[in-house]
Enzyme design. Structure first.
Site, PDB file in Angstrom:
ATOM      1  N   GLY A  68       0.700  -1.297   0.078  1.00 24.40           N
ATOM      2  CA  GLY A  68      -0.048   0.131  -0.191  1.00 24.40           C
ATOM      3  C   GLY A  68       0.859   1.110   0.109  1.00 24.40           C
ATOM      4  O   GLY A  68       1.832   1.386   0.615  1.00 24.40           O
ATOM      5  N   GLN A  95      -6.872   9.061   3.153  1.00 24.46           N
ATOM      6  CA  GLN A  95      -5.822   8.723   4.107  1.00 24.46           C
ATOM      7  C   GLN A  95      -4.417   8.657   3.621  1.00 24.46           C
ATOM      8  O   GLN A  95      -3.485   9.021   4.111  1.00 24.46           O
ATOM      9  CB  GLN A  95      -6.223   7.783   5.213  1.00 24.46           C
ATOM     10  CG  GLN A  95      -7.753   8.185   5.934  1.00 24.46           C
ATOM     11  CD  GLN A  95      -8.537   7.032   6.296  1.00 24.46           C
ATOM     12  OE1 GLN A  95      -8.046   6.379   7.478  1.00 24.46           O
ATOM     13  NE2 GLN A  95      -9.387   6.471   5.616  1.00 24.46           N
ATOM     14  N   ARG A  96      -4.640   7.851   2.451  1.00 25.03           N
ATOM     15  CA  ARG A  96      -3.168   7.565   1.937  1.00 25.03           C
ATOM     16  C   ARG A  96      -2.852   8.610   1.007  1.00 25.03           C
ATOM     17  O   ARG A  96      -1.526   8.775   0.931  1.00 25.03           O
ATOM     18  CB  ARG A  96      -3.490   6.269   1.090  1.00 25.03           C
ATOM     19  CG  ARG A  96      -3.749   4.979   1.674  1.00 25.03           C
ATOM     20  CD  ARG A  96      -3.624   3.855   0.687  1.00 25.03           C
ATOM     21  NE  ARG A  96      -3.763   2.456   1.342  1.00 25.03           N
ATOM     22  CZ  ARG A  96      -3.070   1.821   2.232  1.00 25.03           C
ATOM     23  NH1 ARG A  96      -1.693   2.296   2.567  1.00 25.03           N
ATOM     24  NH2 ARG A  96      -3.152   0.608   2.552  1.00 25.03           N
ATOM     25  N   ILE A 122       0.721   3.203   6.310  1.00 22.25           N
ATOM     26  CA  ILE A 122      -0.254   3.853   7.233  1.00 22.25           C
ATOM     27  C   ILE A 122      -0.878   3.231   8.405  1.00 22.25           C
ATOM     28  O   ILE A 122      -1.188   3.995   9.536  1.00 22.25           O
ATOM     29  CB  ILE A 122      -1.238   4.635   6.438  1.00 22.25           C
ATOM     30  CG1 ILE A 122      -2.199   3.457   5.915  1.00 22.25           C
ATOM     31  CG2 ILE A 122      -0.695   5.436   5.280  1.00 22.25           C
ATOM     32  CD1 ILE A 122      -3.405   4.039   5.423  1.00 22.25           C
ATOM     33  N   ASP A 123      -0.777   1.798   8.256  1.00 20.02           N
ATOM     34  CA  ASP A 123      -1.226   1.294   9.473  1.00 20.02           C
ATOM     35  C   ASP A 123      -0.365   1.229  10.618  1.00 20.02           C
ATOM     36  O   ASP A 123      -0.794   0.620  11.759  1.00 20.02           O
ATOM     37  CB  ASP A 123      -1.456  -0.537   8.923  1.00 20.02           C
ATOM     38  CG  ASP A 123      -2.368  -0.477   7.773  1.00 20.02           C
ATOM     39  OD1 ASP A 123      -3.397   0.431   7.786  1.00 20.02           O
ATOM     40  OD2 ASP A 123      -2.132  -1.486   7.051  1.00 20.02           O
ATOM     41  N   GLY A 183      -6.526   1.420   8.692  1.00 21.67           N
ATOM     42  CA  GLY A 183      -5.649   0.817   9.715  1.00 21.67           C
ATOM     43  C   GLY A 183      -5.816  -0.736   9.993  1.00 21.67           C
ATOM     44  O   GLY A 183      -5.262  -1.370  10.798  1.00 21.67           O
ATOM     45  N   ARG A 202       0.593  -4.603  -5.444  1.00 26.29           N
ATOM     46  CA  ARG A 202       0.477  -5.834  -4.549  1.00 26.29           C
ATOM     47  C   ARG A 202       0.927  -7.075  -5.392  1.00 26.29           C
ATOM     48  O   ARG A 202       0.462  -7.085  -6.486  1.00 26.29           O
ATOM     49  CB  ARG A 202      -0.800  -6.256  -3.907  1.00 26.29           C
ATOM     50  CG  ARG A 202      -0.771  -4.862  -2.721  1.00 26.29           C
ATOM     51  CD  ARG A 202      -2.145  -5.020  -1.911  1.00 26.29           C
ATOM     52  NE  ARG A 202      -2.777  -3.980  -1.257  1.00 26.29           N
ATOM     53  CZ  ARG A 202      -2.255  -3.596  -0.006  1.00 26.29           C
ATOM     54  NH1 ARG A 202      -1.209  -3.939   0.275  1.00 26.29           N
ATOM     55  NH2 ARG A 202      -2.574  -2.333   0.703  1.00 26.29           N
ATOM     56  N   HIS A 222      -9.310   6.247   0.929  1.00 30.32           N
ATOM     57  CA  HIS A 222      -7.810   6.804   0.211  1.00 30.32           C
ATOM     58  C   HIS A 222      -7.773   8.204   0.412  1.00 30.32           C
ATOM     59  O   HIS A 222      -6.319   8.272   0.060  1.00 30.32           O
ATOM     60  CB  HIS A 222      -7.999   6.106  -1.248  1.00 30.32           C
ATOM     61  CG  HIS A 222      -7.638   4.750  -1.276  1.00 30.32           C
ATOM     62  ND1 HIS A 222      -8.790   3.750  -1.151  1.00 30.32           N
ATOM     63  CD2 HIS A 222      -6.528   3.901  -1.192  1.00 30.32           C
ATOM     64  CE1 HIS A 222      -8.504   2.665  -1.099  1.00 30.32           C
ATOM     65  NE2 HIS A 222      -7.155   2.615  -1.121  1.00 30.32           N
ATOM     66  N   GLY A 245       4.188  -7.477   4.354  1.00 31.96           N
ATOM     67  CA  GLY A 245       4.385  -8.202   3.056  1.00 31.96           C
ATOM     68  C   GLY A 245       5.606  -8.136   2.288  1.00 31.96           C
ATOM     69  O   GLY A 245       6.106  -8.983   1.946  1.00 31.96           O
TER      70      GLY A 245
END
Length: 330
Positions: free
Chosen positions: A13, A254-255, A128-129, A172, A74, A252, A106
């Site tokens: 991400g 937030q990203r 961000i998590d 999150g 991903r 998104h 990952g």
């Protein structure tokens, strides 16, 4: 063997601060006479030998850009032998002496797959998590939190004008870092996490209790994906309480926030330390931030550690109990 050509990917991400790290890394590489080779679309780009050239103007503007200009993707199947071998073949074909991977858990696991096959690599935590193994902080968390606060304040300002209830869903995953910190910073009245999920009837009871204590406007922060439809949940609660229940999924945004000053400082320090480790021939490592200091672990050891997410369930329980006991009536 002296390191000359360094491959770079951003993986998983996207997180604010990835571009900032690339900006500072480019500066440090210039100072230390290393050549950076950027691969597009993370491990997928390694497998398909997709490179991306960044001109000087793009580099200069990186610190002002959200996301990642070298793209991310991903690739859950990368652990398969055929993909690992194809990536290694392309790294060798391009005379890459070392690979830098910027991403989350990952990405760290995928990096170790390459290390196990003899590739030299360095892992940079960005998510961000804020759930990277062993680290109390990962690049992008502060920026994402700032985005939630900025958008959340606008929503709360509007609903306060009408004395409404609002459900705000934040990202999150199941780690609760963004969930808890956003609730604190928004002055919310309740938090719903994955492990403390409530039914529509139970949420209605919470709202009724808060209202009975004198609350006019009520903000409830909800973890992402625990309800199939936040809109439908709000509608059910509205039918039970007969109150106007608003809902908002920040998604998104937030990203996509600009990198915060704190994330820029972290990115700059990570870039400096990356080149320091390369100059000292220290490879196959991952960076973590622990007790406010930048630390280094062998990547295979880093992957054995745990993240710090579990402590937040207890904090959320305490927060909710305190909010339910506060009397707002004079």
């Amino acid at each position: 063997m002296k390191i000359k050509r360094i491959g770079v990917i951003t993986s998983g991400g996207d997180a604010p601060g990835m571009n900032s790290y690339l900006f500072y890394l480019w500066q440090q590489a210039k100072l230390n006479n290393y050549e950076l080779i950027f691969f597009k679309n993370a491990f997928w780009g390694l497998v398909n030998n997709e490179q991306i050239v960044l001109n000087q103007q793009t580099i200069k503007e990186l610190i002002f850009k959200p996301g990642t200009v070298i793209f991310s993707k991903r690739f859950k199947d990368f652990k398969e032998e055929r993909w690992i071998n194809q990536a290694i073949e392309n790294l060798n074909k391009n005379d890459i002496d070392l690979l830098i991977v910027i991403g989350g858990n990952g990405s760290a696991k995928a990096t170790q797959c390459l290390i196990n096959k003899g590739i030299k690599a360095i892992f940079i935590p960005a998510s961000i998590d804020n759930d990277v193994y062993g680290s109390e902080y990962s690049l992008g968390f502060d920026s994402a939190l700032n985005s939630i606060i900025d958008e959340g304040k606008k929503l709360i300002t509007s609903t306060t004008s009408h004395g409404n209830v609002i459900l705000i869903e934040v990202m999150g995953r199941g780690t609760n870092h963004l969930l808890y910190h956003s609730a604190i910073n928004l002055g919310a009245q309740y938090i719903i996490s994955k492990k403390q999920k409530l039914t529509a009837n139970e949420i209605a009871d919470v709202i009724k209790k808060l209202k009975s204590h004198g609350r006019e406007q009520i903000t409830i922060v909800v973890a992402e994906t625990i309800y199939s439809s936040l809109k439908l949940l709000a509608k059910k609660i509205q039918q039970i309480t007969k109150l106007d229940i608003k809902n908002s999924i920040l998604g998104h945004t937030q990203r996509g926030n600009y990198s915060s000053s704190y994330d820029n400082l972290i990115a700059n320090e990570l870039a400096k330390q990356t080149l320091l480790q390369i100059n000292q021939n220290n490879f196959n490592i991952g960076f973590i931030i622990y007790k406010n200091t930048l630390q280094i672990l062998e990547l295979k050891e880093l992957l054995k550690t745990k993240n710090t997410s579990s402590k937040y369930e207890e904090k959320i329980s305490e927060f909710n109990q305190e909010q339910l006991n506060i009397q707002w009536k004079e």
